[in-house]
Design a protein around this motif. Sequence first.
Motif, PDB file in Angstrom:
ATOM      1  N   THR A 177      54.860  56.579  34.077  1.00 11.61           N
ATOM      2  CA  THR A 177      53.968  56.523  32.925  1.00 11.61           C
ATOM      3  C   THR A 177      53.937  55.127  32.317  1.00 11.61           C
ATOM      4  O   THR A 177      52.861  54.574  32.040  1.00 11.61           O
ATOM      5  CB  THR A 177      54.411  57.548  31.863  1.00 11.61           C
ATOM      6  OG1 THR A 177      54.308  58.860  32.413  1.00 11.61           O
ATOM      7  CG2 THR A 177      53.537  57.446  30.619  1.00 11.61           C
ATOM      8  N   MET A 178      55.094  54.535  32.106  1.00  9.36           N
ATOM      9  CA  MET A 178      55.153  53.216  31.477  1.00  9.36           C
ATOM     10  C   MET A 178      54.491  52.151  32.343  1.00  9.36           C
ATOM     11  O   MET A 178      53.703  51.328  31.852  1.00  9.36           O
ATOM     12  CB  MET A 178      56.617  52.836  31.195  1.00  9.36           C
ATOM     13  CG  MET A 178      57.284  53.689  30.129  1.00  9.36           C
ATOM     14  SD  MET A 178      58.900  53.036  29.623  1.00  9.36           S
ATOM     15  CE  MET A 178      59.802  53.088  31.183  1.00  9.36           C
ATOM     16  N   VAL A 179      54.793  52.174  33.630  1.00  9.20           N
ATOM     17  CA  VAL A 179      54.283  51.129  34.515  1.00  9.20           C
ATOM     18  C   VAL A 179      52.779  51.271  34.736  1.00  9.20           C
ATOM     19  O   VAL A 179      52.028  50.289  34.650  1.00  9.20           O
ATOM     20  CB  VAL A 179      55.039  51.161  35.865  1.00  9.20           C
ATOM     21  CG1 VAL A 179      54.389  50.212  36.869  1.00  9.20           C
ATOM     22  CG2 VAL A 179      56.490  50.774  35.658  1.00  9.20           C
ATOM     23  N   VAL A 180      52.319  52.494  34.992  1.00 11.37           N
ATOM     24  CA  VAL A 180      50.896  52.700  35.287  1.00 11.37           C
ATOM     25  C   VAL A 180      50.036  52.436  34.054  1.00 11.37           C
ATOM     26  O   VAL A 180      48.990  51.773  34.144  1.00 11.37           O
ATOM     27  CB  VAL A 180      50.656  54.122  35.827  1.00 11.37           C
ATOM     28  CG1 VAL A 180      49.168  54.407  35.940  1.00 11.37           C
ATOM     29  CG2 VAL A 180      51.319  54.271  37.191  1.00 11.37           C
ATOM     30  N   LEU A 181      50.449  52.924  32.901  1.00 18.11           N
ATOM     31  CA  LEU A 181      49.660  52.681  31.690  1.00 18.11           C
ATOM     32  C   LEU A 181      49.645  51.198  31.331  1.00 18.11           C
ATOM     33  O   LEU A 181      48.635  50.685  30.829  1.00 18.11           O
ATOM     34  CB  LEU A 181      50.210  53.510  30.526  1.00 18.11           C
ATOM     35  CG  LEU A 181      50.034  55.028  30.662  1.00 18.11           C
ATOM     36  CD1 LEU A 181      50.523  55.740  29.412  1.00 18.11           C
ATOM     37  CD2 LEU A 181      48.584  55.397  30.939  1.00 18.11           C
ATOM     38  N   SER A 182      50.741  50.503  31.594  1.00 19.79           N
ATOM     39  CA  SER A 182      50.748  49.050  31.392  1.00 19.79           C
ATOM     40  C   SER A 182      49.769  48.373  32.344  1.00 19.79           C
ATOM     41  O   SER A 182      49.040  47.449  31.954  1.00 19.79           O
ATOM     42  CB  SER A 182      52.156  48.495  31.612  1.00 19.79           C
ATOM     43  OG  SER A 182      53.068  49.045  30.699  1.00 19.79           O
ATOM     44  N   ALA A 183      49.747  48.835  33.583  1.00 20.35           N
ATOM     45  CA  ALA A 183      48.820  48.272  34.563  1.00 20.35           C
ATOM     46  C   ALA A 183      47.368  48.527  34.164  1.00 20.35           C
ATOM     47  O   ALA A 183      46.511  47.643  34.289  1.00 20.35           O
ATOM     48  CB  ALA A 183      49.103  48.864  35.944  1.00 20.35           C
ATOM     49  N   VAL A 184      47.080  49.736  33.667  1.00 21.48           N
ATOM     50  CA  VAL A 184      45.717  50.048  33.220  1.00 21.48           C
ATOM     51  C   VAL A 184      45.312  49.123  32.071  1.00 21.48           C
ATOM     52  O   VAL A 184      44.197  48.590  32.046  1.00 21.48           O
ATOM     53  CB  VAL A 184      45.618  51.526  32.785  1.00 21.48           C
ATOM     54  CG1 VAL A 184      44.270  51.809  32.111  1.00 21.48           C
ATOM     55  CG2 VAL A 184      45.800  52.439  33.986  1.00 21.48           C
ATOM     56  N   GLY A 185      46.222  48.921  31.122  1.00 20.74           N
ATOM     57  CA  GLY A 185      45.922  48.025  30.011  1.00 20.74           C
ATOM     58  C   GLY A 185      45.669  46.596  30.470  1.00 20.74           C
ATOM     59  O   GLY A 185      44.748  45.931  29.975  1.00 20.74           O
ATOM     60  N   ILE A 186      46.457  46.109  31.412  1.00 22.51           N
ATOM     61  CA  ILE A 186      46.283  44.745  31.917  1.00 22.51           C
ATOM     62  C   ILE A 186      44.968  44.601  32.662  1.00 22.51           C
ATOM     63  O   ILE A 186      44.256  43.595  32.513  1.00 22.51           O
ATOM     64  CB  ILE A 186      47.483  44.366  32.815  1.00 22.51           C
ATOM     65  CG1 ILE A 186      48.729  44.140  31.953  1.00 22.51           C
ATOM     66  CG2 ILE A 186      47.177  43.119  33.647  1.00 22.51           C
ATOM     67  CD1 ILE A 186      49.980  43.829  32.744  1.00 22.51           C
ATOM     68  N   VAL A 187      44.610  45.601  33.468  1.00 22.92           N
ATOM     69  CA  VAL A 187      43.352  45.545  34.220  1.00 22.92           C
ATOM     70  C   VAL A 187      42.158  45.536  33.267  1.00 22.92           C
ATOM     71  O   VAL A 187      41.217  44.745  33.428  1.00 22.92           O
ATOM     72  CB  VAL A 187      43.262  46.720  35.211  1.00 22.92           C
ATOM     73  CG1 VAL A 187      41.860  46.805  35.817  1.00 22.92           C
ATOM     74  CG2 VAL A 187      44.302  46.565  36.318  1.00 22.92           C
ATOM     75  N   ILE A 188      42.180  46.415  32.260  1.00 24.20           N
ATOM     76  CA  ILE A 188      41.077  46.465  31.301  1.00 24.20           C
ATOM     77  C   ILE A 188      40.985  45.154  30.530  1.00 24.20           C
ATOM     78  O   ILE A 188      39.887  44.606  30.335  1.00 24.20           O
ATOM     79  CB  ILE A 188      41.270  47.647  30.333  1.00 24.20           C
ATOM     80  CG1 ILE A 188      41.199  48.968  31.099  1.00 24.20           C
ATOM     81  CG2 ILE A 188      40.212  47.623  29.228  1.00 24.20           C
ATOM     82  CD1 ILE A 188      39.876  49.244  31.761  1.00 24.20           C
ATOM     83  N   TYR A 189      42.117  44.639  30.087  1.00 26.72           N
ATOM     84  CA  TYR A 189      42.135  43.369  29.365  1.00 26.72           C
ATOM     85  C   TYR A 189      41.612  42.230  30.241  1.00 26.72           C
ATOM     86  O   TYR A 189      40.867  41.363  29.779  1.00 26.72           O
ATOM     87  CB  TYR A 189      43.560  43.073  28.903  1.00 26.72           C
ATOM     88  CG  TYR A 189      43.746  41.703  28.302  1.00 26.72           C
ATOM     89  CD1 TYR A 189      43.273  41.411  27.030  1.00 26.72           C
ATOM     90  CD2 TYR A 189      44.416  40.701  29.014  1.00 26.72           C
ATOM     91  CE1 TYR A 189      43.448  40.154  26.481  1.00 26.72           C
ATOM     92  CE2 TYR A 189      44.594  39.448  28.469  1.00 26.72           C
ATOM     93  CZ  TYR A 189      44.111  39.179  27.206  1.00 26.72           C
ATOM     94  OH  TYR A 189      44.276  37.924  26.669  1.00 26.72           O
ATOM     95  N   SER A 190      41.980  42.250  31.500  1.00 29.42           N
ATOM     96  CA  SER A 190      41.538  41.187  32.420  1.00 29.42           C
ATOM     97  C   SER A 190      40.039  41.260  32.675  1.00 29.42           C
ATOM     98  O   SER A 190      39.338  40.242  32.628  1.00 29.42           O
ATOM     99  CB  SER A 190      42.302  41.300  33.738  1.00 29.42           C
ATOM    100  OG  SER A 190      43.689  41.149  33.546  1.00 29.42           O
ATOM    101  N   LEU A 191      39.539  42.472  32.941  1.00 30.12           N
ATOM    102  CA  LEU A 191      38.130  42.629  33.314  1.00 30.12           C
ATOM    103  C   LEU A 191      37.179  42.311  32.171  1.00 30.12           C
ATOM    104  O   LEU A 191      36.101  41.743  32.389  1.00 30.12           O
ATOM    105  CB  LEU A 191      37.880  44.053  33.806  1.00 30.12           C
ATOM    106  CG  LEU A 191      38.452  44.421  35.176  1.00 30.12           C
ATOM    107  CD1 LEU A 191      38.197  45.890  35.468  1.00 30.12           C
ATOM    108  CD2 LEU A 191      37.845  43.560  36.272  1.00 30.12           C
TER     109      LEU A 191
END
Length: 236
Positions: free
Chosen positions: A88-102
């Motif tokens: 949960t922690m890793v995947v949600l962090s990854a989702v946040g980073i991808v959205i922020y990047s895009l």
Amino acid sequence: MLAYKTIQQGYNRLFFDAFNKTALMVILISVYTCGKYFIAYLLKNMDGNTAVQRQMKMDLAFGIGFWFVGLFLWITSRSNFQFAILWTMVVLSAVGIVIYSLYYLLPELYRQQKKFSSYFWHIFVISLVLMLPLCILALFFFNRTSEVIFIVALFHLPTQLLVSIPLSWFLYRKRVLQNSELTSLRTELGKSDANLNFLKSQINPHFLFNALNTLYGTALQEKAERTGEGIQRLGT
């Protein structure tokens, strides 16, 4: 049933359990609030572009769906609860980073004509900063606190550097290329419409009407009644 040597030990245990659960609740609420304001901030900076907002919502839905499917598999396979928390922690962090990047970082770097290396180091620093709250959150679920930093770093950093960064870069470049092609097609279509309108404007209705009248008179002189009737109908 748990047994304690003294009542004080029982009270202390009860107090620390309540404190841990309260602190966890505060952290979860804080994470939710930060995520909510983070998404609101990104939407605000899109200048009312409904198409981009719709795309971002779809990306968020896909990321959350991916997390939920993985969490469901962890639970149904009866794996250790700590793995589900780490997922949960890793995947949600990854989702946040991808959205922020895009929707923020990559458009800004693209306007500045920065290269991939600049983007990579931006996300590397962000990933390191994210480790602190993730480690604090993991302390509530992992018994061996001395290994928390190592465990979180082992899963968090490789995921962000090897998955989030290439995925964000690939998606953004692909969308930029698609938008460029759409803009080019719209430009060509606009030129075609302009040329068609120009050609239409070159046809003088008075000239066409006079030419039809001339043809109609010629048809009558030659006693071609059907031809004359057809030309007359065309002129009207």
